[in-house]
Motif scaffolding. Structure first.
Motif, PDB file in Angstrom:
ATOM      1  N   ALA A 190       0.653  -1.146  -0.208  1.00  0.00           N
ATOM      2  CA  ALA A 190       0.111  -0.056   0.019  1.00  0.00           C
ATOM      3  C   ALA A 190       0.829   0.808  -0.460  1.00  0.00           C
ATOM      4  O   ALA A 190       2.108   1.162   0.643  1.00  0.00           O
ATOM      5  N   GLN A 216     -10.239   3.149  -5.792  1.00  0.00           N
ATOM      6  CA  GLN A 216      -9.230   3.518  -4.713  1.00  0.00           C
ATOM      7  C   GLN A 216      -9.317   3.942  -3.864  1.00  0.00           C
ATOM      8  O   GLN A 216     -10.908   4.863  -3.743  1.00  0.00           O
ATOM      9  N   GLN A 265      -8.853   5.110   0.261  1.00  0.00           N
ATOM     10  CA  GLN A 265      -7.862   6.131   1.010  1.00  0.00           C
ATOM     11  C   GLN A 265      -8.638   5.772   2.371  1.00  0.00           C
ATOM     12  O   GLN A 265      -9.666   6.199   3.026  1.00  0.00           O
ATOM     13  N   ALA A 313     -13.821   6.626  -1.021  1.00  0.00           N
ATOM     14  CA  ALA A 313     -13.789   6.101  -1.691  1.00  0.00           C
ATOM     15  C   ALA A 313     -13.688   6.916  -3.984  1.00  0.00           C
ATOM     16  O   ALA A 313     -15.613   6.718  -3.296  1.00  0.00           O
TER      17      ALA A 313
END
Length: 125
Positions: free
Chosen positions: A15, A42, A44, A56
């Protein structure tokens, strides 16, 4: 890392990490969020002030967290003993002892089997 107090799973993935840290969060809630995200999204994750923020795309979630030290760790490190035996032998020794395994949920530590390896002597071979 996840546990149900009987089994512990520890998984590592790559990551992009801005700041290292550790928290405890509800696995069911986080999984429900993750499974509903679109393929290829993706994600976060950021933690502050007792909350985990999951972002996201346009979706944003805020989950309650607990400190890392509140997570129950069953075992850490490598086991100092290793041995191999046929699956039929393992089944047989468990079958011979399983009548004594507790099913009481309040004392979950009695719900297992203690395996130990003893030195083999010439008379036991």
């Amino acid at each position: 890392m996840a546990t149900d107090l009987d089994l512990q799973i520890d998984e590592t993935i790559a990551a992009a990490i801005d700041q290292a840290g550790a928290i405890t969060v509800s696995a069911h809630t986080l999984f429900d969020i993750a499974r509903k995200l679109p393929e290829g999204a993706q994600v976060q994750l950021s933690a502050a002030e007792g909350r985990l923020t999951v972002v996201a795309g346009r979706a944003r979630f805020s989950l309650a967290t607990l400190p890392r030290d509140d997570f129950p760790v069953i075992a850490e490190g490598e086991l100092p003993t290793q041995f191999e035996l046929p699956a039929t032998t393992l089944k047989a020794i468990i079958d011979k002892t399983r009548f004594a395994i507790s099913t009481e949920e309040t004392r979950y530590y009695l719900n297992g089997i203690f395996l130990h390896v003893a030195e083999m002597t010439a008379s036991r071979c």
